[in-house]
Scaffold this motif. Sequence first.
Motif, PDB file in Angstrom:
ATOM      1  N   PHE A   1       0.841  -1.194   0.000  1.00  0.00           N
ATOM      2  CA  PHE A   1       0.000   0.000   0.000  1.00  0.00           C
ATOM      3  C   PHE A   1       0.878   1.245   0.000  1.00  0.00           C
ATOM      4  CE2 PHE A   1      -2.917  -2.879   2.509  1.00  0.00           C
ATOM      5  CZ  PHE A   1      -3.859  -3.022   1.502  1.00  0.00           C
ATOM      6  N   ASP A   2       0.421   2.281  -0.723  1.00  0.00           N
ATOM      7  CA  ASP A   2       1.115   3.559  -0.566  1.00  0.00           C
ATOM      8  C   ASP A   2       0.647   4.216   0.728  1.00  0.00           C
ATOM      9  OD1 ASP A   2      -1.301   4.899  -1.038  1.00  0.00           O
ATOM     10  OD2 ASP A   2      -0.804   5.408  -3.108  1.00  0.00           O
ATOM     11  N   GLY A   3       1.361   5.268   1.147  1.00  0.00           N
ATOM     12  CA  GLY A   3       1.090   5.889   2.435  1.00  0.00           C
ATOM     13  C   GLY A   3      -0.324   6.398   2.572  1.00  0.00           C
ATOM     14  N   HIS A   4      -0.839   6.988   1.509  1.00  0.00           N
ATOM     15  CA  HIS A   4      -2.171   7.565   1.602  1.00  0.00           C
ATOM     16  C   HIS A   4      -3.243   6.485   1.692  1.00  0.00           C
ATOM     17  CE1 HIS A   4      -5.678  10.086   0.564  1.00  0.00           C
ATOM     18  NE2 HIS A   4      -4.982  11.005   1.191  1.00  0.00           N
ATOM     19  N   LYS A   5      -3.018   5.372   0.999  1.00  0.00           N
ATOM     20  CA  LYS A   5      -3.982   4.268   1.077  1.00  0.00           C
ATOM     21  C   LYS A   5      -4.039   3.723   2.502  1.00  0.00           C
ATOM     22  CE  LYS A   5      -6.741   1.229  -1.000  1.00  0.00           C
ATOM     23  NZ  LYS A   5      -7.938   1.601  -1.774  1.00  0.00           N
ATOM     24  N   ILE A   6      -2.877   3.642   3.144  1.00  0.00           N
ATOM     25  CA  ILE A   6      -2.842   3.163   4.535  1.00  0.00           C
ATOM     26  C   ILE A   6      -3.653   4.094   5.422  1.00  0.00           C
ATOM     27  CG2 ILE A   6      -1.337   2.826   6.529  1.00  0.00           C
ATOM     28  CD1 ILE A   6       0.841   1.924   4.535  1.00  0.00           C
ATOM     29  N   PHE A   7      -3.461   5.407   5.232  1.00  0.00           N
ATOM     30  CA  PHE A   7      -4.201   6.352   6.071  1.00  0.00           C
ATOM     31  C   PHE A   7      -5.700   6.239   5.826  1.00  0.00           C
ATOM     32  CE2 PHE A   7      -6.408  10.438   6.220  1.00  0.00           C
ATOM     33  CZ  PHE A   7      -6.412  10.610   7.600  1.00  0.00           C
ATOM     34  N   TRP A   8      -6.125   6.226   4.549  1.00  0.00           N
ATOM     35  CA  TRP A   8      -7.554   6.191   4.257  1.00  0.00           C
ATOM     36  C   TRP A   8      -8.195   4.923   4.811  1.00  0.00           C
ATOM     37  CZ3 TRP A   8     -10.485   8.975   0.036  1.00  0.00           C
ATOM     38  CH2 TRP A   8     -10.021  10.290  -0.096  1.00  0.00           C
ATOM     39  N   GLN A   9      -7.475   3.802   4.734  1.00  0.00           N
ATOM     40  CA  GLN A   9      -8.052   2.573   5.268  1.00  0.00           C
ATOM     41  C   GLN A   9      -8.059   2.578   6.792  1.00  0.00           C
ATOM     42  OE1 GLN A   9      -7.903  -0.968   2.250  1.00  0.00           O
ATOM     43  NE2 GLN A   9      -5.840  -0.540   2.948  1.00  0.00           N
ATOM     44  N   SER A  10      -7.105   3.273   7.406  1.00  0.00           N
ATOM     45  CA  SER A  10      -7.108   3.358   8.867  1.00  0.00           C
ATOM     46  C   SER A  10      -8.291   4.177   9.360  1.00  0.00           C
ATOM     47  CB  SER A  10      -5.794   3.977   9.368  1.00  0.00           C
ATOM     48  OG  SER A  10      -5.702   5.354   9.029  1.00  0.00           O
ATOM     49  N   ILE A  11      -8.809   5.073   8.526  1.00  0.00           N
ATOM     50  CA  ILE A  11     -10.044   5.788   8.861  1.00  0.00           C
ATOM     51  C   ILE A  11     -11.252   4.920   8.504  1.00  0.00           C
ATOM     52  CG2 ILE A  11     -11.446   7.838   8.426  1.00  0.00           C
ATOM     53  CD1 ILE A  11      -8.892   8.407   9.956  1.00  0.00           C
ATOM     54  N   GLY A  12     -11.154   4.183   7.403  1.00  0.00           N
ATOM     55  CA  GLY A  12     -12.264   3.337   6.964  1.00  0.00           C
ATOM     56  C   GLY A  12     -12.635   2.264   7.966  1.00  0.00           C
ATOM     57  N   ILE A  13     -11.668   1.787   8.754  1.00  0.00           N
ATOM     58  CA  ILE A  13     -11.957   0.707   9.706  1.00  0.00           C
ATOM     59  C   ILE A  13     -12.629   1.233  10.971  1.00  0.00           C
ATOM     60  CG2 ILE A  13     -10.077  -0.728   8.853  1.00  0.00           C
ATOM     61  CD1 ILE A  13      -8.461   0.095  11.317  1.00  0.00           C
ATOM     62  N   VAL A  14     -12.702   2.547  11.133  1.00  0.00           N
ATOM     63  CA  VAL A  14     -13.393   3.129  12.299  1.00  0.00           C
ATOM     64  C   VAL A  14     -14.463   4.101  11.784  1.00  0.00           C
ATOM     65  CG1 VAL A  14     -11.699   2.843  14.144  1.00  0.00           C
ATOM     66  CG2 VAL A  14     -11.365   4.665  12.476  1.00  0.00           C
TER      67      VAL A  14
ATOM     68  N   PHE B   1       3.192  -4.762 -10.049  1.00  0.00           N
ATOM     69  CA  PHE B   1       1.919  -4.210 -10.509  1.00  0.00           C
ATOM     70  C   PHE B   1       1.551  -3.037  -9.639  1.00  0.00           C
ATOM     71  CE2 PHE B   1      -2.757  -4.366 -11.114  1.00  0.00           C
ATOM     72  CZ  PHE B   1      -2.751  -4.307 -12.504  1.00  0.00           C
ATOM     73  N   TYR B   2       1.113  -1.960 -10.269  1.00  0.00           N
ATOM     74  CA  TYR B   2       0.661  -0.789  -9.506  1.00  0.00           C
ATOM     75  C   TYR B   2      -0.458  -0.128 -10.278  1.00  0.00           C
ATOM     76  CZ  TYR B   2       0.728   3.396  -6.668  1.00  0.00           C
ATOM     77  OH  TYR B   2       0.373   4.415  -5.824  1.00  0.00           O
TER      78      TYR B   2
ATOM     79  N   GLU C   1     -11.113   0.613  -4.636  1.00  0.00           N
ATOM     80  CA  GLU C   1     -10.626  -0.647  -4.068  1.00  0.00           C
ATOM     81  C   GLU C   1      -9.283  -1.059  -4.653  1.00  0.00           C
ATOM     82  OE1 GLU C   1     -13.123  -4.034  -5.108  1.00  0.00           O
ATOM     83  OE2 GLU C   1     -13.916  -2.912  -6.802  1.00  0.00           O
ATOM     84  N   VAL C   2      -8.891  -0.493  -5.789  1.00  0.00           N
ATOM     85  CA  VAL C   2      -7.619  -0.875  -6.405  1.00  0.00           C
ATOM     86  C   VAL C   2      -6.617   0.274  -6.423  1.00  0.00           C
ATOM     87  CG1 VAL C   2      -8.659  -2.630  -7.863  1.00  0.00           C
ATOM     88  CG2 VAL C   2      -8.466  -0.299  -8.741  1.00  0.00           C
ATOM     89  N   SER C   3      -7.029   1.487  -6.057  1.00  0.00           N
ATOM     90  CA  SER C   3      -6.103   2.616  -6.090  1.00  0.00           C
ATOM     91  C   SER C   3      -5.122   2.541  -4.934  1.00  0.00           C
ATOM     92  CB  SER C   3      -6.869   3.940  -6.036  1.00  0.00           C
ATOM     93  OG  SER C   3      -7.555   4.067  -4.818  1.00  0.00           O
ATOM     94  N   GLY C   4      -3.895   2.970  -5.181  1.00  0.00           N
ATOM     95  CA  GLY C   4      -2.877   2.997  -4.142  1.00  0.00           C
ATOM     96  C   GLY C   4      -2.385   1.636  -3.718  1.00  0.00           C
ATOM     97  N   VAL C   5      -2.578   0.610  -4.567  1.00  0.00           N
ATOM     98  CA  VAL C   5      -2.196  -0.761  -4.224  1.00  0.00           C
ATOM     99  C   VAL C   5      -1.157  -1.260  -5.219  1.00  0.00           C
ATOM    100  CG1 VAL C   5      -2.984  -3.120  -3.834  1.00  0.00           C
ATOM    101  CG2 VAL C   5      -4.504  -1.195  -3.313  1.00  0.00           C
ATOM    102  N   ALA C   6      -0.017  -1.682  -4.722  1.00  0.00           N
ATOM    103  CA  ALA C   6       1.014  -2.278  -5.573  1.00  0.00           C
ATOM    104  C   ALA C   6       0.981  -3.793  -5.393  1.00  0.00           C
ATOM    105  CB  ALA C   6       2.380  -1.709  -5.196  1.00  0.00           C
ATOM    106  N   GLY C   7       2.038  -4.461  -5.805  1.00  0.00           N
ATOM    107  CA  GLY C   7       2.070  -5.914  -5.664  1.00  0.00           C
ATOM    108  C   GLY C   7       1.417  -6.591  -6.853  1.00  0.00           C
ATOM    109  N   GLY C   8       1.164  -7.882  -6.719  1.00  0.00           N
ATOM    110  CA  GLY C   8       0.676  -8.650  -7.854  1.00  0.00           C
ATOM    111  C   GLY C   8      -0.809  -8.932  -7.847  1.00  0.00           C
ATOM    112  N   ARG C   9      -1.581  -8.194  -7.032  1.00  0.00           N
ATOM    113  CA  ARG C   9      -3.016  -8.473  -6.996  1.00  0.00           C
ATOM    114  C   ARG C   9      -3.724  -7.744  -8.133  1.00  0.00           C
ATOM    115  NH1 ARG C   9      -6.188 -11.235  -4.129  1.00  0.00           N
ATOM    116  NH2 ARG C   9      -4.542 -11.650  -2.625  1.00  0.00           N
ATOM    117  N   ARG C  10      -4.548  -8.505  -8.852  1.00  0.00           N
ATOM    118  CA  ARG C  10      -5.331  -7.955  -9.952  1.00  0.00           C
ATOM    119  C   ARG C  10      -6.804  -8.006  -9.586  1.00  0.00           C
ATOM    120  NH1 ARG C  10      -3.816 -10.622 -15.523  1.00  0.00           N
ATOM    121  NH2 ARG C  10      -4.791  -8.682 -16.207  1.00  0.00           N
ATOM    122  N   ALA C  11      -7.548  -7.011 -10.046  1.00  0.00           N
ATOM    123  CA  ALA C  11      -8.975  -6.918  -9.717  1.00  0.00           C
ATOM    124  C   ALA C  11      -9.791  -6.902 -10.998  1.00  0.00           C
ATOM    125  CB  ALA C  11      -9.242  -5.653  -8.905  1.00  0.00           C
TER     126      ALA C  11
END
Length: 501
Positions: free
Chosen positions: A149-162, A347-348, A372-382
């Motif tokens: 995850f990029d930094g901003h994706k981590i932050f947005w998801q940390s808000i999304g879980i609460v 993949f990014y 759901e796919v923005s800010g995500v690297a690695g090999g996961r495809r959607a």
Amino acid sequence: MEPNKTVWKPYQKIAFRILAPFFILMSIPLTLDWYRHAFRVDWLHPHCRDFYDIVLIHNVFVKPSLEGWWGIGNYVNWGIHLLIAVIIGIIWTLLDRKRDNYTELYKWTRLIVRYRIAIGVIGFSFEKMFPTQMPYPSLANLITDFGDFDGHKIFWQSIGIVPWYQFFGGFMELLPGVLLLFRRTATWGAILTCSVLLTIVFINLGHHYSVGGIHVYAGYFVLLSLFILAPDLKRVFNLLVLEKYTQPALLYPALDTTFLKNSSRYVKVFLAVYFIAFGYFFYLNFRFDPYKQPSTPGVKNLRGFYDVAEFRLNNKLLPYDPMDSVRWSDVTFESWSTFTLRVNKKFYRNTAGGKSSSNTGHSSVDLEKGYEVSGVAGGRRAFHYFADTINHTLYLQDKKKRDLPDIYSKDWIPAAAQKNIGDDNHLINPRAWSTRRDRDFAKLDRDLSRDKMILSYSTKDGSEVILTGTNENKDSIYVVLKKVERKQTLSKSSIKAGTYY
């Protein structure tokens, strides 16, 4: 600047002749796109984003590159406003040198600016009070490696879980907006706006997030609020710090005619009706058609996380190998119609490639919803999929646009299957349907090249799923999936967006 003095000093008058045009220009729509959208909205069948785009007065004359240090280039449009204001100020000074003060005009300027802040931050608040701006992480996001995850994706998801904290953040934007609508509470509204929106500015800058210019839009409200606060800063300091008797500045125009008094009432009634309707349609969006996550329910007995127990390509068995760039490692079926898989490839992705018919972003088309796919690297495809549940067949399209020509034909979904699938535009609760949604689907480029797959599925109870068909290269594949019940440390969200029966 002390606007209550009878005779202003020359530098005060010159400053006002520049600042008044600057803040008024920043507060009113100056681009044709805003007016095109305003007159195109079907107010009998509106979408919540129609309401939002009306209060989104963000004049963009130049679209700078989003790359570079914090995306600072996004602020160039402020400079353009200031340049125009300086030109107006010079002309104004040449034509109007003898006036003693601009006290009344200053009061009306403040009125325009505080109403601009109010409608903007109230509009800002609904997408948090109905938690859709930062949705609860998808199943695929929950099992993605943290380092992907990029930094901003981590932050947005940390808000999304609460989500209740997200709701609180929205309320803290709603409150100052309401306070700013009333002249006696405007100062406190401006203080709260600065406090809340400045936090958003620093968070986005701290996470080096320039896409969308959120820090610019939040900073814009901070700037306008400082204009409202400027004459009261000393008074607030005297009251709260020195604890001295302090009188308000009373910097608001006198409503001394019947016309002005009635106009004030009508404006407040109009805004009250507008924002009640705004909130209602945002509620419908939250319930049935979240603007950032897909709204079409996925196949119910497929939902979950799966390990890939067996994978055959063109009838050749490929054993598990974490370094394999072809064999799937794990698979998810979301509650909505998204299928993800992981392979060992760099993949990014930043976007699913889509824009609404209003040209303001956030298409209503599930295929083009990219959160759901923005800010995500690695090999996961959607992949977004269309499900023919009669023949147990999935027609999948990658959310990322394909750089090479499409190898599947235009009629890759047979007419009979399309009839079973139905019109994906209307696979949501009718209460959430809007004219804007129709326009977004009409604008969709269905010939856009994307990786595709056609997979038949078979399962008894969802614990084991067999997929057979062709992949993005039209190679035949045979995949056996075993469901894995992964216990997450996170508790499930009590207020998730969307309805997926």
